[in-house]
Design a protein around this motif. Structure first.
Motif, PDB file in Angstrom:
ATOM      1  N   LYS A 137      25.366  -1.742  -3.154  1.00 40.61           N
ATOM      2  CA  LYS A 137      23.950  -1.494  -2.854  1.00 40.61           C
ATOM      3  C   LYS A 137      23.081  -2.504  -3.587  1.00 40.61           C
ATOM      4  O   LYS A 137      23.181  -2.663  -4.800  1.00 40.61           O
ATOM      5  N   GLU A 179      18.505  -2.501   0.298  1.00 38.80           N
ATOM      6  CA  GLU A 179      17.447  -1.501   0.109  1.00 38.80           C
ATOM      7  C   GLU A 179      16.091  -2.186   0.040  1.00 38.80           C
ATOM      8  O   GLU A 179      15.900  -3.137  -0.713  1.00 38.80           O
ATOM      9  N   ASP A 214      15.242   4.235   1.123  1.00 40.61           N
ATOM     10  CA  ASP A 214      14.877   5.038  -0.047  1.00 40.61           C
ATOM     11  C   ASP A 214      13.573   5.731   0.315  1.00 40.61           C
ATOM     12  O   ASP A 214      12.578   5.073   0.603  1.00 40.61           O
ATOM     13  N   HIS A 217      10.073   4.602  -0.992  1.00 40.27           N
ATOM     14  CA  HIS A 217       9.743   3.164  -0.961  1.00 40.27           C
ATOM     15  C   HIS A 217       8.814   2.754   0.169  1.00 40.27           C
ATOM     16  O   HIS A 217       8.829   1.581   0.603  1.00 40.27           O
ATOM     17  N   ASP A 241      18.618   6.667   0.015  1.00 34.95           N
ATOM     18  CA  ASP A 241      18.360   7.015  -1.385  1.00 34.95           C
ATOM     19  C   ASP A 241      17.351   8.140  -1.309  1.00 34.95           C
ATOM     20  O   ASP A 241      16.158   7.910  -1.114  1.00 34.95           O
ATOM     21  N   ASP A 356      18.670   9.309  -5.347  1.00 37.18           N
ATOM     22  CA  ASP A 356      18.204   8.307  -6.318  1.00 37.18           C
ATOM     23  C   ASP A 356      16.988   8.904  -6.991  1.00 37.18           C
ATOM     24  O   ASP A 356      15.881   8.851  -6.443  1.00 37.18           O
TER      25      ASP A 356
HETATM   26 MN    MN Z   1      16.622   3.562  -4.552  1.00 34.70          MN
END
Ligand code: MN
Ligand code: LRH
Length: 458
Positions: A137, A179, A214, A217, A241, A356
């Protein structure tokens, strides 16, 4: 009485991957509040992750972050984890904490710094070989803070060059997961800021490169399930995530801030048959055996294509070769042969459902258990969506009935179903209560004396 067998079966198959760093100390730029009993190394983090799996039954993997989880012998770490009933999951590279990376890592203007960063990424693939991990990742903090600070396009070329070097090093079955993140720690440009940039790079690389979403994000108000649906259709959704947020990248417990958003995201995955390899399409609790009848009108969402297999003609063309939207032919549904193959449980690569999160003030192991339960609740609700009824209402343009089909599932209290499922799996119906009653929390306080508590070391 609803036939929940298929739903429970799907929940037993679905797996969630834990972040080793969630068990260490974490905080904000204002303060890191240390907690007693925090693990001091990757082995103790694996112990804590194994606790979460022991009480939930669906979290058999722990992602590691290098160098936070650096050990002398990664095979020994993988064997140790195996001994505790879990495996080492994704390997996360870290090219965001070294002084050399002030102006970036793989996008840095200085080739010496870029080479150093790329060497770390390649080292992480070596670690994957040792731990047996499938996923590398990659999240890059790379970006700029002021207009003119660096050339946006040139930085993209540098990024592509580094990614190609790493991609070329991957072994069969290994994946590079890219990511994206809108901002922070960079505040003007971020070199991989959104799904489009990540998809462009992954498409240019090849089938073993996929995108990680994620949930913290994005800009406020972004429709994340739309992005998920698109990445699924492109066969480029490699993983999540999961966390939740009220404002920015808050890394709070998944489902804590917006459980409805989590449900909408998971609904797209379930509907596409991508919850786990072999997921049967159209699992609903309404009609038992009929549940597996696939709506031949072709559900939307081409499955994630196994890295080695060529993508089916119907999947979205690579973003870079897309003509401007007005000329793009409508995406045609997958050929029936593929639907039957898929409903017959064709092997699909699994989407990595990773957490995460940072538990800055709450006790970390119970917080991870609660987070896994929050994901399970969202998945259970998504599996309860009456897909044939939803599609019939959508096709009929019956807006209210279509919305109701989703809201009925979302408003279903699935906690009794999940408690029953845990008992069927030989687990306590309430994992948090069972963990708190186990005495493990007190035991590690007395055991973990001395040594440095793990953390981000920022
Ligand atoms: Mn993350
Ligand atoms: C960056 C991020 C990334 C990790 C880090 C711990 O914000 O989401 O996934 O490397 O958190």
């Amino acid at each position: 009485m609803r036939d929940l067998t298929a739903v429970k079966d799907a929940l037993k198959h679905h797996q969630i991957e834990l972040p080793s760093w969630a068990f260490g100390n974490s905080g904000t730029r204002f303060k890191v509040f240390g907690q007693p009993s925090v693990p001091r190394n990757a082995f103790e983090k694996a112990d804590d992750a194994a606790q979460v799996h022991q009480y939930t039954g669906v979290a058999p993997a722990m992602a590691v972050h290098i160098p936070w989880d650096r050990v002398d012998d990664y095979e020994a770490l993988a064997a140790y984890a195996k001994g505790s009933g879990i495996r080492i999951g994704a390997v996360n590279a870290n090219v965001f904490q070294d002084d050399d990376y002030k102006l970036g890592s793989v996008c840095h203007p200085d080739p010496r710094v870029r080479a150093k960063a790329t060497a770390h990424l390649l080292e992480c693939v070596d670690i994957m070989d040792a731990t047996g991990s499938r996923d590398l990742k990659l999240w890059f903090a790379d970006g700029t803070n002021y207009p003119g600070q660096d050339d946006i396009a040139a930085r993209q070329d540098r990024l592509a060059e580094a990614l190609a070097a790493v991609y070329g090093r991957l072994g069969p079955g290994q994946r590079l997961l890219l990511e994206y993140k809108l901002f922070e720690p960079s505040f003007y440009t971020t070199d991989v800021p959104d799904w489009g940039a990540a998809l462009l790079h992954c498409t240019a690389l090849g089938d073993q490169a996929q995108v990680v979403v994620d949930t913290g994000h994005h800009a406020p108000g972004v429709n994340i399930e739309f992005i998920v649906a698109l990445l699924l259709k492109a066969g480029k959704l490699g993983g999540f995530d999961f966390n939740s947020r009220f404002y920015a990248d808050d890394d709070l417990m998944v489902g804590a801030a917006d459980p409805f958003q989590l449900f909408r995201i998971v609904h797209e995955v379930v509907k596409a048959g991508a919850l786990y390899p072999g997921q049967q399409l159209g699992i609903t609790a309404t009609s038992g055996s009929a549940a597996n009848e696939v709506d031949e009108k072709a559900p939307y969402g081409v499955p994630n294509v196994p890295p080695s297999a060529p993508p089916p003609a119907s999947s979205l063309a690579p973003a870079s070769s897309l003509p401007p939207s007005s000329h793009r032919p409508p995406a045609s549904p997958p050929p029936p042969s593929e639907i039957t193959a898929r409903s017959a449980g064709a092997q699909l690569p699994g989407i990595a459902f990773m957490l995460d999160q940072c538990h800055n003030i709450e006790p970390k192991i119970p917080a991870q258990i609660r987070s896994v339960m929050n994901v399970q609740e969202a998945v259970a609700k998504a599996l309860l969506v009456d897909q044939p009824a939803l599609r019939a209402a959508q096709r009929a343009g019956d807006v209210l009935a279509a919305n109701a089909a989703l809201m009925d599932a979302y408003n279903t209290d699935v906690r009794p179903l999940l408690a029953e499922l845990r008992e069927e799996m030989g687990l306590a119906p309430d994992p948090v209560a069972a963990y708190l009653a186990s005495g493990y929390a007190a035991a590690i306080v007395s055991e973990r004396v001395g040594g440095a508590a793990a953390g981000w070391g920022a």
